[in-house]
Design a protein around this motif. Sequence first.
Motif, PDB file in Angstrom:
ATOM      1  N   LEU A  58       0.845  -1.188   0.000  1.00  0.00           N
ATOM      2  CA  LEU A  58       0.000   0.000   0.000  1.00  0.00           C
ATOM      3  C   LEU A  58       0.881   1.239   0.000  1.00  0.00           C
ATOM      4  N   LEU A  59       0.484   2.232  -0.794  1.00  0.00           N
ATOM      5  CA  LEU A  59       1.209   3.489  -0.887  1.00  0.00           C
ATOM      6  C   LEU A  59       0.325   4.621  -0.371  1.00  0.00           C
ATOM      7  N   SER A  60       0.883   5.488   0.451  1.00  0.00           N
ATOM      8  CA  SER A  60       0.186   6.696   0.888  1.00  0.00           C
ATOM      9  C   SER A  60       1.194   7.836   0.803  1.00  0.00           C
ATOM     10  N   LEU A  61       1.222   8.482  -0.356  1.00  0.00           N
ATOM     11  CA  LEU A  61       2.283   9.427  -0.679  1.00  0.00           C
ATOM     12  C   LEU A  61       1.712  10.786  -1.078  1.00  0.00           C
ATOM     13  N   PRO A  62       2.529  11.845  -1.055  1.00  0.00           N
ATOM     14  CA  PRO A  62       1.992  13.198  -1.260  1.00  0.00           C
ATOM     15  C   PRO A  62       1.425  13.470  -2.647  1.00  0.00           C
ATOM     16  N   ASP A  63       2.052  12.916  -3.705  1.00  0.00           N
ATOM     17  CA  ASP A  63       1.606  13.253  -5.051  1.00  0.00           C
ATOM     18  C   ASP A  63       2.146  12.248  -6.065  1.00  0.00           C
ATOM     19  N   ILE A  86       0.221  -7.233  -5.709  1.00  0.00           N
ATOM     20  CA  ILE A  86      -0.763  -6.158  -5.873  1.00  0.00           C
ATOM     21  C   ILE A  86      -0.254  -4.914  -5.154  1.00  0.00           C
ATOM     22  N   VAL A  87      -0.207  -3.806  -5.881  1.00  0.00           N
ATOM     23  CA  VAL A  87       0.157  -2.514  -5.304  1.00  0.00           C
ATOM     24  C   VAL A  87      -1.096  -1.645  -5.287  1.00  0.00           C
ATOM     25  N   VAL A  88      -1.420  -1.108  -4.112  1.00  0.00           N
ATOM     26  CA  VAL A  88      -2.621  -0.277  -3.949  1.00  0.00           C
ATOM     27  C   VAL A  88      -2.175   1.141  -3.625  1.00  0.00           C
ATOM     28  N   ASP A  89      -2.495   2.074  -4.517  1.00  0.00           N
ATOM     29  CA  ASP A  89      -2.086   3.462  -4.320  1.00  0.00           C
ATOM     30  C   ASP A  89      -3.218   4.255  -3.676  1.00  0.00           C
ATOM     31  N   LEU A  90      -3.042   4.603  -2.407  1.00  0.00           N
ATOM     32  CA  LEU A  90      -4.024   5.363  -1.642  1.00  0.00           C
ATOM     33  C   LEU A  90      -3.798   6.867  -1.755  1.00  0.00           C
ATOM     34  N   SER A  91      -2.821   7.252  -2.561  1.00  0.00           N
ATOM     35  CA  SER A  91      -2.477   8.661  -2.718  1.00  0.00           C
ATOM     36  C   SER A  91      -3.514   9.367  -3.587  1.00  0.00           C
ATOM     37  N   ARG A 100      -0.271   4.861 -16.588  1.00  0.00           N
ATOM     38  CA  ARG A 100       1.057   4.477 -17.091  1.00  0.00           C
ATOM     39  C   ARG A 100       1.728   3.476 -16.153  1.00  0.00           C
ATOM     40  N   ILE A 101       1.664   3.741 -14.850  1.00  0.00           N
ATOM     41  CA  ILE A 101       2.261   2.832 -13.876  1.00  0.00           C
ATOM     42  C   ILE A 101       1.558   1.476 -13.908  1.00  0.00           C
ATOM     43  N   ALA A 102       0.222   1.488 -14.031  1.00  0.00           N
ATOM     44  CA  ALA A 102      -0.536   0.240 -14.067  1.00  0.00           C
ATOM     45  C   ALA A 102      -0.101  -0.621 -15.245  1.00  0.00           C
ATOM     46  N   ALA A 103       0.115  -0.001 -16.392  1.00  0.00           N
ATOM     47  CA  ALA A 103       0.529  -0.753 -17.578  1.00  0.00           C
ATOM     48  C   ALA A 103       1.915  -1.366 -17.388  1.00  0.00           C
ATOM     49  N   LEU A 104       2.826  -0.635 -16.771  1.00  0.00           N
ATOM     50  CA  LEU A 104       4.185  -1.138 -16.559  1.00  0.00           C
ATOM     51  C   LEU A 104       4.194  -2.312 -15.580  1.00  0.00           C
ATOM     52  N   LEU A 105       3.420  -2.208 -14.503  1.00  0.00           N
ATOM     53  CA  LEU A 105       3.353  -3.310 -13.547  1.00  0.00           C
ATOM     54  C   LEU A 105       2.634  -4.517 -14.143  1.00  0.00           C
ATOM     55  N   ASP A 106       1.623  -4.256 -14.950  1.00  0.00           N
ATOM     56  CA  ASP A 106       0.892  -5.345 -15.598  1.00  0.00           C
ATOM     57  C   ASP A 106       1.822  -6.174 -16.491  1.00  0.00           C
ATOM     58  N   ALA A 107       2.763  -5.502 -17.132  1.00  0.00           N
ATOM     59  CA  ALA A 107       3.711  -6.211 -17.996  1.00  0.00           C
ATOM     60  C   ALA A 107       4.603  -7.156 -17.207  1.00  0.00           C
ATOM     61  N   GLU A 108       4.723  -6.927 -15.892  1.00  0.00           N
ATOM     62  CA  GLU A 108       5.524  -7.791 -15.028  1.00  0.00           C
ATOM     63  C   GLU A 108       4.661  -8.820 -14.303  1.00  0.00           C
ATOM     64  N   GLY A 109       3.374  -8.836 -14.606  1.00  0.00           N
ATOM     65  CA  GLY A 109       2.469  -9.784 -13.968  1.00  0.00           C
ATOM     66  C   GLY A 109       1.896  -9.308 -12.656  1.00  0.00           C
ATOM     67  N   ALA A 110       2.247  -8.079 -12.253  1.00  0.00           N
ATOM     68  CA  ALA A 110       1.725  -7.497 -11.024  1.00  0.00           C
ATOM     69  C   ALA A 110       0.501  -6.647 -11.351  1.00  0.00           C
ATOM     70  N   CYS A 111      -0.186  -6.168 -10.329  1.00  0.00           N
ATOM     71  CA  CYS A 111      -1.402  -5.380 -10.532  1.00  0.00           C
ATOM     72  C   CYS A 111      -1.326  -4.103  -9.709  1.00  0.00           C
ATOM     73  N   PHE A 112      -1.744  -3.001 -10.323  1.00  0.00           N
ATOM     74  CA  PHE A 112      -1.741  -1.692  -9.665  1.00  0.00           C
ATOM     75  C   PHE A 112      -3.185  -1.222  -9.535  1.00  0.00           C
ATOM     76  N   LEU A 113      -3.627  -1.009  -8.307  1.00  0.00           N
ATOM     77  CA  LEU A 113      -4.962  -0.488  -8.034  1.00  0.00           C
ATOM     78  C   LEU A 113      -4.850   0.939  -7.527  1.00  0.00           C
ATOM     79  N   ASP A 114      -5.612   1.850  -8.117  1.00  0.00           N
ATOM     80  CA  ASP A 114      -5.674   3.195  -7.550  1.00  0.00           C
ATOM     81  C   ASP A 114      -6.903   3.259  -6.661  1.00  0.00           C
ATOM     82  N   ALA A 115      -6.712   3.743  -5.451  1.00  0.00           N
ATOM     83  CA  ALA A 115      -7.791   3.746  -4.451  1.00  0.00           C
ATOM     84  C   ALA A 115      -7.770   5.071  -3.700  1.00  0.00           C
ATOM     85  N   GLY A 116      -8.404   6.081  -4.289  1.00  0.00           N
ATOM     86  CA  GLY A 116      -8.497   7.374  -3.627  1.00  0.00           C
ATOM     87  C   GLY A 116      -9.230   7.264  -2.303  1.00  0.00           C
ATOM     88  N   VAL A 117      -8.764   8.008  -1.316  1.00  0.00           N
ATOM     89  CA  VAL A 117      -9.283   7.922   0.050  1.00  0.00           C
ATOM     90  C   VAL A 117     -10.047   9.190   0.395  1.00  0.00           C
TER      91      VAL A 117
END
Length: 301
Positions: A58-63, A86-91, A100-117
Motif C-alpha cells: 500500500l502506498l500513501s504518498l503526497p503526489d 498487488i500494489v494499492v495506491d491510496l495517494s 502508465r504505472i498500471a501498464a508497466l506493472l501489468d507487464a511484469e504480472g503485477a497489478c496496480f490499483l488506484d484507491a483514492g481515500v
Amino acid sequence: MSVGFVGLGNMGGRIARRLAGAGHRVLGHDPVPGAAERAGATPAAGLAEVARTADVILLSLPDSRAVEAVVLGDGGLLAHARAGQIVVDLSTSAPATTRRIAALLDAEGACFLDAGVSGGAAAAERGALTLMAGGDRAALDRVRPLLETFAQRIFHLGGPGAGHSAKLLNNFLNAVSLAATSEVMIAGRKAGLDPEALLEVLNASSGANWATANRFPHIVRGDYLEGGLTSALMTKDVVLYVDHLRELGVPSLNAAGPLASFGLAANLGYADQISNRVVDAIGDVAGGVRVHEKQHGEQED
C-alpha cells in the motif's frame, strides 16, 4: 498475504495502525525516522525489502511524483515486481500517471490499483474511510478484506485511473465548499450575525454542504479538526483537478475561487496546517476575524 506499506505520514500512519491492530504484520518504509514504529509497523531496510517481501503493498504518498519515484525509481517497486503482487495506491495522484504505472506493472504480472481515500484523519482512525478504486476488479476483491480494516465503503469505478479520477472530482467539490463556506462565515461575522445561528440557517437551507454540516459545527467552537488535509495539499489537489479537466476537454470554470483561497492560506503561513484554517486566512485579510471568538464590541449573552 504479507503486507508492505510505503508512506507512514498523516494518513498512512493511521491506516497502518488499523492494519496492525487487526493482526496484520506490516512491513513499513518511510524516510522519517521512527515513522514505521509509531504506526505499529516493522521498519524495512528499504523499498527493495518491501517489494521482495510483501504480497500486497500500500502506498500513501503526497503526489504523483512521489509515487513515480517509489514505483519507477532505481531500486523501486517495479524493479522487484513479481507475478500476483498487488500494489494499492491510496495517494491522490494524476490519473494519467496512474494508467502508465498500471501498464508497466501489468507487464511484469503485477497489478496496480488506484484507491483514492476520503474521510480524513478521524475516519481513518475509526476504520470508516471511503475508497474510490480503479483497476482490476478481481484484484480488488482479493485485497478487499485487507482494505476493510480501514475502509467502511469501497467503490469500484472502472479501469486503471478511474479511482483517482473520482478522487480529484470529489476533492474539488470539497475545496469549493470549504473555501466558499469560510468566506460566508467570515462575512456573517462582520455583518454581526451569530456564527452558530447562521450555521443553523445554512444547514436548514439551500446553502447546506459538507463544510456547513461536518466542519463548521466544530470550527465555530474553536475545534479545527486538526490532522487532516493541509492547505498546501488541497491546493495541489485542485491543480491536479484542473489538469485532469484540461486532458478531458472540459472547461474548469470554478477553480479560481479555491485556488485563490488556499493559495492565500499558504502565503499567510497556514500551508502545513489543516485546510480548515482557510477560514482564518480569509479572516486575517478581513481585519483579524475569527468565527469562534467574540469580536470587539460584542456582548456576552
